[in-house]
Write a protein that holds these residues in place. Sequence first.
Motif, PDB file in Angstrom:
ATOM      1  N   GLY A 130      -7.240   0.976   7.280  1.00  0.00           N
ATOM      2  CA  GLY A 130      -6.571   0.005   7.775  1.00  0.00           C
ATOM      3  C   GLY A 130      -6.524  -1.353   6.895  1.00  0.00           C
ATOM      4  N   PHE A 131      -7.081  -0.897   5.686  1.00  0.00           N
ATOM      5  CA  PHE A 131      -6.944  -2.458   4.577  1.00  0.00           C
ATOM      6  C   PHE A 131      -5.211  -2.382   4.309  1.00  0.00           C
ATOM      7  N   THR A 132      -4.653  -3.576   4.397  1.00  0.00           N
ATOM      8  CA  THR A 132      -3.603  -3.726   3.604  1.00  0.00           C
ATOM      9  C   THR A 132      -3.701  -4.549   2.260  1.00  0.00           C
ATOM     10  N   VAL A 133      -2.561  -4.269   1.477  1.00  0.00           N
ATOM     11  CA  VAL A 133      -2.759  -5.074   0.210  1.00  0.00           C
ATOM     12  C   VAL A 133      -1.909  -6.326   0.481  1.00  0.00           C
ATOM     13  N   LEU A 134      -2.755  -7.465   0.277  1.00  0.00           N
ATOM     14  CA  LEU A 134      -2.060  -8.681   0.538  1.00  0.00           C
ATOM     15  C   LEU A 134      -1.358  -9.389  -0.726  1.00  0.00           C
ATOM     16  N   GLY A 135      -1.330  -8.640  -1.747  1.00  0.00           N
ATOM     17  CA  GLY A 135      -0.776  -9.008  -2.930  1.00  0.00           C
ATOM     18  C   GLY A 135      -1.076  -8.185  -4.154  1.00  0.00           C
ATOM     19  N   THR A 136      -0.421  -8.126  -5.281  1.00  0.00           N
ATOM     20  CA  THR A 136      -1.102  -7.485  -6.471  1.00  0.00           C
ATOM     21  C   THR A 136      -0.547  -8.382  -7.570  1.00  0.00           C
ATOM     22  N   VAL A 137      -1.760  -8.505  -8.314  1.00  0.00           N
ATOM     23  CA  VAL A 137      -1.738  -9.299  -9.850  1.00  0.00           C
ATOM     24  C   VAL A 137      -1.187  -8.252 -10.724  1.00  0.00           C
ATOM     25  N   PRO A 138       0.062  -8.506 -11.165  1.00  0.00           N
ATOM     26  CA  PRO A 138       0.548  -7.430 -12.126  1.00  0.00           C
ATOM     27  C   PRO A 138       0.191  -7.577 -13.521  1.00  0.00           C
ATOM     28  N   ASP A 139      -0.009  -6.401 -14.035  1.00  0.00           N
ATOM     29  CA  ASP A 139      -0.324  -6.106 -15.321  1.00  0.00           C
ATOM     30  C   ASP A 139      -1.804  -6.887 -15.656  1.00  0.00           C
ATOM     31  N   ALA A 140      -2.668  -6.823 -14.747  1.00  0.00           N
ATOM     32  CA  ALA A 140      -3.843  -7.558 -14.942  1.00  0.00           C
ATOM     33  C   ALA A 140      -4.976  -6.875 -15.349  1.00  0.00           C
ATOM     34  N   TYR A 141      -4.813  -5.550 -15.379  1.00  0.00           N
ATOM     35  CA  TYR A 141      -5.776  -4.603 -15.932  1.00  0.00           C
ATOM     36  C   TYR A 141      -5.565  -3.523 -16.801  1.00  0.00           C
ATOM     37  N   GLU A 142      -6.405  -3.582 -17.933  1.00  0.00           N
ATOM     38  CA  GLU A 142      -6.004  -2.590 -18.916  1.00  0.00           C
ATOM     39  C   GLU A 142      -6.660  -1.278 -18.959  1.00  0.00           C
ATOM     40  N   HIS A 143      -6.012  -0.618 -18.167  1.00  0.00           N
ATOM     41  CA  HIS A 143      -6.557   0.972 -17.910  1.00  0.00           C
ATOM     42  C   HIS A 143      -6.584   1.806 -19.218  1.00  0.00           C
ATOM     43  N   PRO A 144      -7.614   2.483 -19.392  1.00  0.00           N
ATOM     44  CA  PRO A 144      -7.676   3.236 -20.738  1.00  0.00           C
ATOM     45  C   PRO A 144      -6.697   4.259 -20.994  1.00  0.00           C
ATOM     46  N   ARG A 145      -6.150   4.873 -19.932  1.00  0.00           N
ATOM     47  CA  ARG A 145      -5.177   5.959 -19.887  1.00  0.00           C
ATOM     48  C   ARG A 145      -3.529   5.681 -19.782  1.00  0.00           C
ATOM     49  N   GLN A 146      -3.687   4.660 -18.757  1.00  0.00           N
ATOM     50  CA  GLN A 146      -2.304   4.025 -18.001  1.00  0.00           C
ATOM     51  C   GLN A 146      -1.813   2.976 -18.542  1.00  0.00           C
ATOM     52  N   GLY A 147      -2.647   2.224 -19.497  1.00  0.00           N
ATOM     53  CA  GLY A 147      -2.043   0.928 -19.907  1.00  0.00           C
ATOM     54  C   GLY A 147      -2.220  -0.158 -18.871  1.00  0.00           C
ATOM     55  N   LEU A 148      -1.340  -1.180 -19.013  1.00  0.00           N
ATOM     56  CA  LEU A 148      -1.368  -2.292 -17.731  1.00  0.00           C
ATOM     57  C   LEU A 148      -0.887  -1.971 -16.498  1.00  0.00           C
ATOM     58  N   VAL A 149      -1.688  -1.951 -15.791  1.00  0.00           N
ATOM     59  CA  VAL A 149      -1.600  -1.877 -14.308  1.00  0.00           C
ATOM     60  C   VAL A 149      -1.932  -3.031 -13.586  1.00  0.00           C
ATOM     61  N   GLY A 150      -1.671  -3.051 -12.257  1.00  0.00           N
ATOM     62  CA  GLY A 150      -1.907  -4.195 -11.456  1.00  0.00           C
ATOM     63  C   GLY A 150      -3.283  -3.975 -10.560  1.00  0.00           C
ATOM     64  N   LEU A 151      -3.815  -5.131 -10.119  1.00  0.00           N
ATOM     65  CA  LEU A 151      -4.907  -5.347  -9.214  1.00  0.00           C
ATOM     66  C   LEU A 151      -4.629  -5.737  -7.895  1.00  0.00           C
ATOM     67  N   HIS A 152      -4.804  -4.963  -6.837  1.00  0.00           N
ATOM     68  CA  HIS A 152      -4.478  -5.395  -5.570  1.00  0.00           C
ATOM     69  C   HIS A 152      -5.806  -6.076  -4.956  1.00  0.00           C
ATOM     70  N   VAL A 153      -5.197  -7.195  -4.049  1.00  0.00           N
ATOM     71  CA  VAL A 153      -6.197  -7.843  -3.220  1.00  0.00           C
ATOM     72  C   VAL A 153      -5.840  -7.273  -1.996  1.00  0.00           C
ATOM     73  N   MET A 154      -6.956  -6.642  -1.262  1.00  0.00           N
ATOM     74  CA  MET A 154      -6.715  -5.997  -0.028  1.00  0.00           C
ATOM     75  C   MET A 154      -7.688  -6.543   1.005  1.00  0.00           C
ATOM     76  N   TYR A 155      -7.287  -6.489   2.292  1.00  0.00           N
ATOM     77  CA  TYR A 155      -7.910  -7.005   3.359  1.00  0.00           C
ATOM     78  C   TYR A 155      -7.758  -6.178   4.627  1.00  0.00           C
ATOM     79  N   LYS A 156      -8.949  -6.460   5.446  1.00  0.00           N
ATOM     80  CA  LYS A 156      -8.989  -5.654   6.795  1.00  0.00           C
ATOM     81  C   LYS A 156      -9.884  -6.755   7.717  1.00  0.00           C
ATOM     82  N   ALA A 157      -9.136  -6.869   8.748  1.00  0.00           N
ATOM     83  CA  ALA A 157     -10.033  -7.539   9.985  1.00  0.00           C
ATOM     84  C   ALA A 157     -10.950  -6.599  10.580  1.00  0.00           C
ATOM     85  N   LEU A 158     -12.156  -7.116  10.862  1.00  0.00           N
ATOM     86  CA  LEU A 158     -13.228  -6.469  11.374  1.00  0.00           C
ATOM     87  C   LEU A 158     -13.311  -6.464  12.920  1.00  0.00           C
TER      88      LEU A 158
END
Length: 160
Positions: A132-160
């Motif tokens: 039930g988490f949703t992606v509120l947004g993605t910071v593009p190219d924020a993470y330097e993945h060792p195999r996949q290069g630059l990838v995004g970081l999601h901000v995810m949220y779920k109401a409880l």
Amino acid sequence: MLIREAAADDWPRIWPFWHRIVAAGETYAWDPDTSEEAARALWMGPAKRVYVVEDETGAVVASAYTTPNYGGPAARVANAGFMVDPDHTGRGIGRALAEHILTAAKSDGYRGMVFNAVVETNPAVALWTSLGFTVLGTVPDAYEHPRQGLVGLHVMYKAL
């Protein structure tokens, strides 16, 4: 499997897979060279409620924590971290732990849970979405993945 609150003496059983996961640099936005002392402070700090999963042999195979994501009037939004020993994935441990943590967080009075930096290529994104988490947004190219290069970081949220 048994899910329980962690005790201080559980850290030596968490550290080996914590270090392995963070050192791989594929799923956590923490320094892959984090020392054991710094890792313990990150994972087991006083503001965190920490849990472990023991398998049928009593081995600690996963851990998670909850903590307030914000302070003051926004302190009822939780943050959490989850790690399953890579040697024990694919057995439903992550899902069982996530369900347990979501229930515990709600019981603790949290009204929602936010993940601030989910590596978009992390296989756990599918688990969070299914819970039930949703992606509120993605910071593009924020993470330097060792195999996949630059990838995004999601901000995810779920109401409880």
